[in-house]
Design a protein around this motif. Structure first.
Motif, short mmCIF file in Angstrom:
data_model
loop_
_atom_site.label_atom_id
_atom_site.label_comp_id
_atom_site.label_asym_id
_atom_site.label_seq_id
_atom_site.Cartn_x
_atom_site.Cartn_y
_atom_site.Cartn_z
N SER A 227 -21.63 -66.58 51.16
CA SER A 227 -22.85 -67.09 50.54
C SER A 227 -23.20 -66.21 49.33
O SER A 227 -22.49 -65.27 49.02
CB SER A 227 -23.99 -67.11 51.55
OG SER A 227 -24.27 -65.79 52.00
N CYS A 228 -24.30 -66.51 48.70
CA CYS A 228 -24.72 -65.79 47.49
C CYS A 228 -24.68 -64.26 47.64
O CYS A 228 -24.16 -63.58 46.76
CB CYS A 228 -26.10 -66.25 47.05
SG CYS A 228 -26.23 -68.01 46.71
N PRO A 229 -25.22 -63.69 48.74
CA PRO A 229 -25.21 -62.24 48.87
C PRO A 229 -23.81 -61.61 48.94
O PRO A 229 -23.66 -60.42 48.67
CB PRO A 229 -25.99 -61.98 50.17
CG PRO A 229 -26.85 -63.18 50.34
CD PRO A 229 -26.04 -64.32 49.79
N THR A 230 -22.80 -62.40 49.29
CA THR A 230 -21.44 -61.85 49.35
C THR A 230 -21.07 -61.23 48.01
O THR A 230 -20.48 -60.14 47.97
CB THR A 230 -20.43 -62.95 49.73
OG1 THR A 230 -20.83 -63.57 50.94
CG2 THR A 230 -19.02 -62.37 49.87
N HIS B 165 -23.43 -61.33 45.05
CA HIS B 165 -24.60 -60.87 44.31
C HIS B 165 -25.41 -59.81 45.04
O HIS B 165 -26.33 -59.24 44.45
CB HIS B 165 -25.51 -62.06 43.97
CG HIS B 165 -24.89 -63.01 42.99
ND1 HIS B 165 -24.86 -62.77 41.64
CD2 HIS B 165 -24.28 -64.20 43.18
CE1 HIS B 165 -24.26 -63.77 41.03
NE2 HIS B 165 -23.89 -64.65 41.94
N GLY B 166 -25.09 -59.54 46.30
CA GLY B 166 -25.81 -58.53 47.05
C GLY B 166 -27.30 -58.76 47.05
O GLY B 166 -27.77 -59.89 47.20
N ALA B 167 -28.07 -57.70 46.84
CA ALA B 167 -29.53 -57.78 46.84
C ALA B 167 -30.05 -58.68 45.72
O ALA B 167 -31.16 -59.20 45.81
CB ALA B 167 -30.13 -56.39 46.72
N ALA C 238 -29.23 -61.58 45.17
CA ALA C 238 -29.45 -62.91 45.73
C ALA C 238 -30.81 -62.99 46.41
O ALA C 238 -31.42 -64.05 46.48
CB ALA C 238 -28.35 -63.26 46.72
N THR C 239 -31.30 -61.86 46.90
CA THR C 239 -32.60 -61.81 47.56
C THR C 239 -33.74 -61.68 46.56
O THR C 239 -34.75 -62.36 46.66
CB THR C 239 -32.65 -60.64 48.55
OG1 THR C 239 -31.57 -60.78 49.47
CG2 THR C 239 -33.96 -60.61 49.31
N TYR D 36 -29.68 -62.14 40.59
CA TYR D 36 -28.27 -62.57 40.59
C TYR D 36 -27.44 -61.82 39.57
O TYR D 36 -26.44 -62.32 39.07
CB TYR D 36 -28.15 -64.08 40.38
CG TYR D 36 -28.79 -64.87 41.49
CD1 TYR D 36 -28.12 -65.09 42.68
CD2 TYR D 36 -30.10 -65.34 41.36
CE1 TYR D 36 -28.73 -65.78 43.72
CE2 TYR D 36 -30.70 -66.04 42.39
CZ TYR D 36 -30.01 -66.26 43.56
OH TYR D 36 -30.61 -66.95 44.58
N SER E 86 -22.08 -56.58 40.42
CA SER E 86 -22.94 -56.12 41.50
C SER E 86 -22.48 -54.77 42.03
O SER E 86 -21.29 -54.59 42.32
CB SER E 86 -22.93 -57.13 42.65
OG SER E 86 -23.59 -56.61 43.78
N GLU F 76 -22.94 -53.84 44.83
CA GLU F 76 -22.62 -54.03 46.23
C GLU F 76 -21.22 -54.59 46.45
O GLU F 76 -20.75 -54.68 47.58
CB GLU F 76 -23.68 -54.88 46.90
CG GLU F 76 -25.02 -54.14 46.90
CD GLU F 76 -26.17 -54.97 47.40
OE1 GLU F 76 -26.08 -55.44 48.55
OE2 GLU F 76 -27.13 -55.15 46.64
#
Length: 148
Positions: free
Chosen positions: A62-65, A67-69, A71-72, A76, A80, A82
């Motif tokens: 998903s997005c956090p994979t 974009h990490g934080a 995405a939260t 974006y 990243s 992360e």
């Protein structure tokens, strides 16, 4: 609330990708909303399939994979911090990629992920021989002077 967002996202994808009578909108020309919809409806499903085929741990990507934080917090931002960093010089990267597992991933990323993402984002893939093109490893990975 999510039920209302899906039709809007689908409309934005149609607008971004173009309908029967319009030309597709290039990534660089998309608004934030169009990019969000395109990532959600086109990029994420395709890249999830690509990553899961290589390593099943990426099923449900998903997005956090990527974009990490970001995405939260909604930024974006890429690259990243992360996503695992890569060495910042060709010599350091070659040494890093001598590890068989790193080499396996590097080969797959270079030959599969980079060209697929460049195509999806409608940008030219970076060519290390000519040093031309826009999309390469460092669009997703930060670079570090210390071997990870």
């Amino acid at each position: 609330m999510a039920m209302k967002r899906i039709p809007i996202a689908l409309c934005l994808v149609v607008a971004a990708c173009g309908g029967e009578d319009s030309e597709p909108v290039a990534w660089k020309d998309m608004s934030f909303e169009q990019r969000y919809a395109y990532m959600e409806e086109v990029v994420t499903p395709q890249m999830s399939e690509t990553f899961a085929a290589f390593d099943p741990k990426f099923e449900g990507m998903s997005c956090p994979t990527c974009h990490g934080a970001g995405a939260t917090d909604g930024s974006y931002a890429m690259p990243s911090a992360e996503v695992p960093p890569l060495p910042d010089t060709p010599d350091a990267f070659l040494e890093y990629a001598m590890d068989p597992e790193v080499g396996r991933w590097a080969d797959w990323m270079y030959n599969t992920v980079v060209p697929q993402m460049a195509d999806l984002l409608q940008v030219e893939r970076f060519d290390p021989t000519t040093e031309t093109g826009e999309f390469s490893c460092n669009n997703c990975h930060t670079l570090t002077s210390v071997t990870p």
